[in-house]
Design an enzyme around this catalytic site. Structure first.
Site, PDB file in Angstrom:
ATOM      1  N   GLN A  96       0.827  -1.210   0.000  1.00  0.00           N
ATOM      2  CA  GLN A  96       0.000   0.000   0.000  1.00  0.00           C
ATOM      3  C   GLN A  96       0.863   1.263   0.000  1.00  0.00           C
ATOM      4  OE1 GLN A  96      -3.412   0.169  -0.217  1.00  0.00           O
ATOM      5  NE2 GLN A  96      -3.333  -2.050  -0.535  1.00  0.00           N
ATOM      6  N   HIS A 121       0.657   0.767 -11.286  1.00  0.00           N
ATOM      7  CA  HIS A 121       1.588   0.146 -12.233  1.00  0.00           C
ATOM      8  C   HIS A 121       1.864  -1.299 -11.831  1.00  0.00           C
ATOM      9  CE1 HIS A 121       5.137  -0.763 -14.587  1.00  0.00           C
ATOM     10  NE2 HIS A 121       5.902  -0.801 -13.516  1.00  0.00           N
ATOM     11  N   HIS A 187      17.032  -0.107  -6.359  1.00  0.00           N
ATOM     12  CA  HIS A 187      15.677  -0.401  -5.880  1.00  0.00           C
ATOM     13  C   HIS A 187      15.325  -1.880  -6.058  1.00  0.00           C
ATOM     14  CE1 HIS A 187      14.613   0.099 -10.209  1.00  0.00           C
ATOM     15  NE2 HIS A 187      13.643  -0.736  -9.918  1.00  0.00           N
ATOM     16  N   TYR A 252       4.351   0.073 -18.331  1.00  0.00           N
ATOM     17  CA  TYR A 252       4.703   1.471 -18.060  1.00  0.00           C
ATOM     18  C   TYR A 252       4.663   2.320 -19.327  1.00  0.00           C
ATOM     19  CZ  TYR A 252       9.735   1.490 -19.509  1.00  0.00           C
ATOM     20  OH  TYR A 252      10.921   1.461 -20.197  1.00  0.00           O
ATOM     21  N   ARG A 270      -1.930  -7.646 -28.495  1.00  0.00           N
ATOM     22  CA  ARG A 270      -1.469  -8.356 -29.682  1.00  0.00           C
ATOM     23  C   ARG A 270      -0.088  -8.970 -29.449  1.00  0.00           C
ATOM     24  NH1 ARG A 270      -2.313  -8.508 -35.300  1.00  0.00           N
ATOM     25  NH2 ARG A 270      -0.398  -9.000 -36.458  1.00  0.00           N
TER      26      ARG A 270
END
Length: 647
Positions: A96, A121, A187, A252, A270
């Site tokens: 969250q 995302h 990260h 993204y 597709r």
């Protein structure tokens, strides 16, 4: 018995309930049956022509998804659904937290509609990961993909960005290297740290083996677990280290284009349905090669136009300066290794600095105030260089070198009082690497394709299979120089341009277009491409040499196109030694000055929020002494009509 397909979820679940034939056995976390004998009964659906056996692998999973699934309305994928087990990871403070981290960081200050966050995302990536894994299983049952594999891939997509810091890439790309210069922190590493802490804190139902697989899928490192040897293609779904073509990029690019108002022609559905596994790799139909190229180009375009917008970068450096000023007091960077503290680091960090009253944060608050009032750092100059010049540019164009030149006395027309005040801390130099996703290499070189006639064979595509209009260079360096104080604008630019004049390109020099004399002596087009062409490694492409203007006496245009290697587009084709005529050709990174940003050496910029200026750069007011009132004031006076004149 036949397997029923195409059922409406609500109709299917309602009919199961109406028949009363559905047994509820002892189940594990996902609703999979633990006792095979419990599913011996046959469920008769009220559609008289179909009977359904509830098997261990598909029926309970289907039933769980239909009866207990949670749906999220997504701006890009419409409604996306997740099972109760996946939702147990969503309903944690670790996940969250992503609600409060902007996907595009500080781009929101320039593009107001880019307000989406990492939370949505990650939902999108988890959804697409499950979609692709399920599609690959349906395309080839012999791959052995199970529900457990699909769940791990889905969870990896969901949790792949758990470790992003405030303002996304600004945190690990700029702040951490400055605050902790000796720490190699990314990260992705924090995502694993947060995942482990989330599982431990909430005692989530996941085995150590599954957790290892999920973390390996997030990193795209198949060698970290045994599954990478048997199913390496699963590690190309969330983080594809081979060619960068993964569902993270799919989401993204779609989401960011949607947020900033771009309307692309890329169909992600597709591409997903075009994918299949051939020779242990995810391949795509050759018919979709242009779609894939468009995807990589869109990535480059977003970085060039949106992510690295000059004002966005200025605000990023201001936020970093504010954080660095606050670091001795708040010690923010120390939280990156402590998940219990890291979970509270969000974009709200700047608000905490702004609302503080302690004197230790006074300088940080002053910078935040400049952001609020749009008193931003200013771009002094910019230039695009070739990828080959990257290291040379970084070594020679630095704040220290700019100040060194400014104070050396070689510049003319500068204010010596400003020269004495200029310091490296007033200057920012940023070199942004712009590329298509794989550095200087063509990302399509690592994408394999199959065809309709040969669906079980894969190969790499050639230029002629896709397009001859692709660039010959897939990376460039975007150099920009900023000033934190507009007073030094002209001085910093003059010093930077003095450095620019003395730089020498790292690219090959001295390749010359053939002259009439050379043609008479016997000209070999392969000589222009160098040794590689002689060995047959370079495909020669005919191009017509264009020369503007009217030919001089005795000079004629070439009668036929000449052959040049594709690698010449980044080479400098200049004058050759000898008497032959030559001319510049090819896209060569020029070291000339940028004509669009030139100002006088003593130019002093002002913040638009501090002193409003007219188009001529002078102060404006409602009336000017000894001059006519400004146009807006004259128009306002003319439009004033006396009340007694209205009937």
């Amino acid at each position: 018995m036949a397997r029923a397909t195409g059922f409406s979820g609500n109709l299917y679940s309602r009919r199961l309930q109406e028949t009363g034939c559905l047994l509820v056995p002892r189940r594990g976390r996902t609703g999979r049956c633990d006792d095979a004998s419990s599913w011996a009964r046959i469920v008769h659906v009220m559609n008289n022509s179909i009977t359904l056996p509830l098997t261990m692998t598909e029926s309970v999973s289907t039933r769980t998804r239909l009866l207990q699934t949670r749906y999220f309305k997504d701006s890009v994928h419409d409604y996306v659904s997740f099972s109760p087990w996946i939702c147990s990871f969503i309903d944690t403070k670790h996940f969250q937290r992503l609600r409060y981290i902007k996907q595009l960081g500080l781009t929101y200050h320039v593009f107001p509609s880019a307000a989406h966050n990492r939370f949505e995302h990650c939902l999108g990536v988890g959804y697409l990961a499950r979609l692709m894994a399920t599609h690959l299983r349906d395309m080839d049952a012999s791959l052995g993909i199970t529900d457990q594999h699909i769940e791990c891939v889905e969870l990896a997509g969901l949790c792949h960005d758990l470790g992003h810091g405030p303002w996304s890439h600004v945190w690990d790309g700029v702040f951490i290297p400055a605050a902790l210069p000796n720490t190699k922190w990314k990260h992705e590493r924090a995502s694993e740290m947060m995942f482990d802490d989330m599982v431990e804190t909430y005692q989530l139902d996941i085995t150590p083996e599954e957790a290892t697989i999920v973390k390996a899928l997030i990193a795209g490192e198949k060698e970290r677990c045994p599954l990478g040897n048997t199913m390496p293609f699963l590690f190309e779904i969330v983080a594809n280290e081979r060619n960068g073509l993964d569902v993270d990029k799919f989401d993204y690019i779609m989401r960011d284009c949607h947020a900033v108002g771009d309307r692309g022609n890329i169909s992600i559905s597709r591409l997903i349905h075009s994918s299949r596994v051939v020779e242990g790799k995810i391949c795509y139909d050759i018919k979709d090669a242009n779609q894939i190229y468009e995807l990589f180009y869109t990535r480059f375009s977003l970085h060039k136009r949106i992510y690295n917008h000059k004002t966005t970068k200025a605000i990023e450096y201001m936020v970093i300066d504010a954080l660095l000023e606050a670091e001795p007091y708040l010690k923010i960077a120390q939280h990156v290794e402590n998940p219990k503290r890291y979970v509270f680091l969000t974009d709200n960090l700047i608000n905490q600095i702004e609302e503080s009253t302690v004197p230790e944060l006074e300088s940080a608050r002053a910078i935040v105030e400049r952001i609020r009032t749009r008193d931003l750092y200013k771009v002094v100059d910019y230039k695009v260089f070739s990828h080959a010049d990257k290291d040379m540019i970084k070594a020679n164009v630095t704040p220290e070198e700019i100040v060194k030149v400014a104070t050396s006395g070689v510049l003319t027309g500068v204010d010596q009082e400003l020269v004495a005040q200029l310091k490296p801390s007033h200057v920012i130099v940023t070199c942004s690497l712009m590329h298509y996703g794989k550095g200087e290499h063509n990302p399509l070189d690592e994408v394999t394709f199959y065809s309709k006639k040969k669906p079980h064979e894969c190969a790499k595509a050639d230029f002629s299979d896709i397009s001859l209009l692709m660039p010959s260079s897939f990376a460039e360096v975007w150099l920009r120089v900023y000033t934190k104080d507009g007073t030094f604008h002209g001085l910093i630019q003059a010093a930077y341009r003095h450095i620019l004049k003395n730089l020498v390109s790292s690219e090959p020099q001295g390749v010359t277009a053939p002259t009439e004399e050379a043609e008479e002596e016997g000209f070999n087009p392969g000589d222009l491409a160098g040794p590689a062409a002689a060995e047959g490694d370079v495909d020669l492409v005919p191009i017509t040499v264009f020369q503007p203007g009217t030919p001089s006496p005795g000079q004629s245009r070439p009668a036929t196109p000449r052959m040049f290697g594709r690698n010449l587009s980044t080479a400098s084709i200049g004058s050759a030694s000898g008497g032959g005529r030559s001319r510049q050709m090819g896209r060569v990174s020029s070291f000339s000055e940028n004509q669009f940003t030139a100002v006088a050496p003593n130019f002093r910029g002002e913040s638009p929020s501090r002193k409003p200026k007219s188009k001529r750069g002078r102060d404006v007011s409602d009336s000017l002494e000894d001059e006519r009132p400004r146009k807006s004031a004259r128009i306002a006076d003319k439009e004033r009509i006396p009340l007694h004149g209205i009937r």
